[in-house]
Write an enzyme that holds these catalytic residues in place. Sequence first.
Site, PDB file in Angstrom:
ATOM      1  N   TRP A  22       0.870  -1.412  -0.160  1.00 29.30           N
ATOM      2  CA  TRP A  22       0.066   0.069  -0.040  1.00 29.30           C
ATOM      3  C   TRP A  22       0.846   1.125  -0.084  1.00 29.30           C
ATOM      4  O   TRP A  22       0.259   2.397  -0.332  1.00 29.30           O
ATOM      5  CB  TRP A  22      -0.930   0.107   1.240  1.00 29.30           C
ATOM      6  CG  TRP A  22      -0.198   0.142   2.535  1.00 29.30           C
ATOM      7  CD1 TRP A  22       0.927  -0.389   3.093  1.00 29.30           C
ATOM      8  CD2 TRP A  22      -0.633   0.992   3.668  1.00 29.30           C
ATOM      9  NE1 TRP A  22       1.099   0.027   4.327  1.00 29.30           N
ATOM     10  CE2 TRP A  22       0.039   0.864   4.751  1.00 29.30           C
ATOM     11  CE3 TRP A  22      -1.849   1.855   3.879  1.00 29.30           C
ATOM     12  CZ2 TRP A  22      -0.130   1.701   5.909  1.00 29.30           C
ATOM     13  CZ3 TRP A  22      -1.999   2.283   4.950  1.00 29.30           C
ATOM     14  CH2 TRP A  22      -1.271   2.308   5.959  1.00 29.30           C
ATOM     15  N   ASP A  23       2.157   1.060   0.278  1.00 29.51           N
ATOM     16  CA  ASP A  23       2.927   2.282   0.226  1.00 29.51           C
ATOM     17  C   ASP A  23       2.829   3.042  -0.980  1.00 29.51           C
ATOM     18  O   ASP A  23       3.191   4.330  -0.914  1.00 29.51           O
ATOM     19  CB  ASP A  23       4.462   1.701   0.410  1.00 29.51           C
ATOM     20  CG  ASP A  23       4.765   0.864   1.425  1.00 29.51           C
ATOM     21  OD1 ASP A  23       3.704  -0.043   2.008  1.00 29.51           O
ATOM     22  OD2 ASP A  23       5.723   0.899   1.886  1.00 29.51           O
ATOM     23  N   GLU A  55       0.566  -2.707  12.851  1.00 27.76           N
ATOM     24  CA  GLU A  55       0.633  -4.242  12.564  1.00 27.76           C
ATOM     25  C   GLU A  55       1.291  -4.907  13.786  1.00 27.76           C
ATOM     26  O   GLU A  55       1.532  -6.173  13.950  1.00 27.76           O
ATOM     27  CB  GLU A  55       1.756  -4.527  11.469  1.00 27.76           C
ATOM     28  CG  GLU A  55       1.066  -3.988  10.147  1.00 27.76           C
ATOM     29  CD  GLU A  55       2.319  -4.010   8.917  1.00 27.76           C
ATOM     30  OE1 GLU A  55       3.533  -3.945   9.286  1.00 27.76           O
ATOM     31  OE2 GLU A  55       1.807  -3.966   7.892  1.00 27.76           O
ATOM     32  N   LYS A  96       2.446   0.607  16.198  1.00 31.67           N
ATOM     33  CA  LYS A  96       3.567   0.711  15.183  1.00 31.67           C
ATOM     34  C   LYS A  96       3.808   2.034  14.504  1.00 31.67           C
ATOM     35  O   LYS A  96       4.602   2.486  14.140  1.00 31.67           O
ATOM     36  CB  LYS A  96       3.533  -0.653  14.453  1.00 31.67           C
ATOM     37  CG  LYS A  96       4.712  -0.983  13.259  1.00 31.67           C
ATOM     38  CD  LYS A  96       4.396  -1.802  12.727  1.00 31.67           C
ATOM     39  CE  LYS A  96       5.658  -2.121  11.730  1.00 31.67           C
ATOM     40  NZ  LYS A  96       5.502  -3.630  11.226  1.00 31.67           N
ATOM     41  N   GLN A  97       2.390   2.293  13.921  1.00 23.68           N
ATOM     42  CA  GLN A  97       2.448   3.566  12.908  1.00 23.68           C
ATOM     43  C   GLN A  97       0.965   4.064  12.922  1.00 23.68           C
ATOM     44  O   GLN A  97       0.117   3.500  13.673  1.00 23.68           O
ATOM     45  CB  GLN A  97       2.870   2.825  11.513  1.00 23.68           C
ATOM     46  CG  GLN A  97       1.784   2.147  11.063  1.00 23.68           C
ATOM     47  CD  GLN A  97       2.331   1.402   9.813  1.00 23.68           C
ATOM     48  OE1 GLN A  97       3.144   0.176  10.075  1.00 23.68           O
ATOM     49  NE2 GLN A  97       2.396   1.703   8.829  1.00 23.68           N
TER      50      GLN A  97
HETATM   51  O1  IFM Z   1       3.561  -1.324   4.113  1.00 20.66           O
HETATM   52  C1  IFM Z   1       4.279  -1.252   5.127  1.00 20.66           C
HETATM   53  C2  IFM Z   1       3.704  -1.473   6.396  1.00 20.66           C
HETATM   54  O2  IFM Z   1       2.530  -0.496   6.629  1.00 20.66           O
HETATM   55  C3  IFM Z   1       4.917  -1.488   7.530  1.00 20.66           C
HETATM   56  N1  IFM Z   1       5.600  -2.613   7.334  1.00 20.66           N
HETATM   57  C4  IFM Z   1       6.294  -2.358   6.041  1.00 20.66           C
HETATM   58  C5  IFM Z   1       5.601  -2.362   4.894  1.00 20.66           C
HETATM   59  C6  IFM Z   1       6.458  -2.034   3.590  1.00 20.66           C
HETATM   60  O3  IFM Z   1       6.959  -0.729   3.684  1.00 20.66           O
END
Ligand code: IFM
Length: 724
Positions: free
Chosen positions: A334-335, A475, A587-588
């Site tokens: 999805w990046d 995640e 995590k984010q």
């Molecule tokens: O897509 C990301 C995910 O959101 C977090 N782990 C790394 C992936 C790839 O950059």
Amino acid sequence: MNQRAWQISEAPFNPSKLHHAETIYSIGNGYMGVRATFEEGYAGELASTLIHGIFDQGVGELVPELVSLPNPLCLTISIDGEAFSMTSGKILGYSMTLDLQKALLTRSVLWQNDKGQIVTLNFERFASLNREHLLVQHISVRPLNSACKVTICASLDGSVTNEGVHHWKMLVVPDNLPSDHIGLHGITQQSGYGVAVVSSLHSSIGGNSVPGNADPIHPARTFTANLAREQQLVITRLTAIHTTRDNADPVTTANRTLDEAESTGYDSLFSEHCAEWKKYWYNSDIQIEGDELAQKALRFTTYHVLIAAPRHDEHVSIGAKTLSGPGYKGHVFWDTELFILPLLSVTQPKLARNLLMYRYHTLQGARNKAKEAGYEGAMYPWEATDTGEETTPRWTNPLPDGSRIRIWTGDNEQHISTDISYAIMLYWGWTGDAEFFVNYGAEIVLDTAVFWGSRAEYNTEKGRYELSQQIGPDEYHENVNNSVFTNSVVRWHLQTALDLLDWLKKSYPEQAATLTINLKLTTDRLEKWRDIIARMYIPRDEMRGVLEQFDGFFQLEPLNLDYWTPKIKNIDAIIGHEEIQKVGVIKQADVVMLMALLPDAVGDDAARLRNWKLYYPLADHGSSLSPSTHAWVAARLGQMDDAYDMFSHAATIDLEDNKGNVRDGIHAAAAGGLWEAAVFGFAGLRLDGDEFVLDPHLPDDWKSVQFRIFFRGKQRSIRLTAER
Ligand code: IFM
């Protein structure tokens, strides 16, 4: 113009940062990416040249990966028999510079060998932007204090592997090469792609050519010259790379590419390359007055997005680490859609369209995935390659104790289907490209909506729709029920699908009829979508007026992140995979990501601020995707100290390797995300119906920010100045 703001440089040579430099000084042109390993080669280097779309699974491997091609850079130089190396003799001077404006990598070394002979060596290389199959190197050697015999051997190294994994079923020196070319032709193990890497070599002294000797067996050519003091030997190496993805006979085509390039000559090749880059920078450059770090970082990150974006191929996309390293095996996440595509949709719409078309061409993979999981419509893979099939590995590599951890993202990080639809709507909103939207984009948005319609679970007891077993952006917490992010974006997705179908019926009735039949968009199905929208469950704490990231999030144990700060690793690596599930650390950006994409889904300004205050302190930023989104949202909320902290964090992820893993490649999403933070965050650019609006919140030091955007086919220049 301040040229330094267009350059990143290393001086003196820093062998301890070899892998970091190899990544950040990479060159590329949207077709190839070439890590900045040195011509003469060093033990432990991570040489890699990657081409979009050349994936292979190799023998015994679990998932496909982008294949590292034979190293096209190799060139050894000896001075009176002593091999030049920056780890022997004495380095009297050294600098390496990547000129971001011209996409040119240069290195100058003043080197003294053990006999005391001093030579100056200059290396230049660029991946031609207007001839995407062409890599150009230009090297010069000049003795300064004595005459000497210089021998240069240029070769191709076919022994390069993907960190030990061999991908060639066959790798041979082709027999149809002209005498001044060296080359290798390979066929990949499982995917069967043919790849040709062919170089032409020309050497001269003061304009007089120096003949070379071919190696009878290996792809190598040697030039020898006795140089007087101050006399300069120059070698120009042109390398052409073609694959069977381009045409059936890559060796012949590579020879032709080289013939054309040779007749153009080095100077013209370079000036046409620079002219092409000028056009791209005209559209995508951001100029900031008052903040050198931000200026350089934005150029650096934009450069890396631009060298990764395919120019002429709509069947490939940008992997999470661009073409600059082995991380995530070149897979597409999805990046691309949520972090890279906005920059491209707004400043380089043609490149954005290529990337969206990749998702259209791989719709079958998404349909297969939905069907295998027992759903309807199209469910995109969490990680994808050239085929569009799910390629997320199911297990991690063995940990030190031999155990492995199940990776669930390929099964349950399902929000990607909506992320792709969001990117399509964003592209459509900015460009107004009806041809794309009506013929391709709409089908993706609708068929992924079909998937969600079949995926949503009705809870009869509670009279609401739910989504169980999801992984949201955070995640650290896997297989949760009712992720606020996922449930909210799905609701948006279904509403968007209904609106777009209505619009199609009015504006393009034939297309609407075709899609209605092909995707079985029956009245019952659409009615169900409406019901899901009305009754989708969004967890929240009504008393506090905040969203609950997922069912049970507020019951997790608190963890004091400050106790672990400064951290050497992400918190999950410190406390372990099992433990992290039990604590309330994120995590984010997750709820914060929702605020960035769909601010209204979180509520009014006051509600957004309450959620920000709750969730920002819980973020570990264990993913490089996190800081830029936090910066964007904080700027929108006027939380300027937090916004700038997060922006600086995002700006240095690759430049300073602040996650310690840049060896694996550029963090593509962080690169695109920095643009989002600057433009959507600080400049406050957003769509508002059929207009775009700006709502700037500039950082204290920014005197002005200036950039260009495309809106509905017209380019606009924007300059914002601080009122201080
Ligand atoms: O897509 C990301 C995910 O959101 C977090 N782990 C790394 C992936 C790839 O950059």
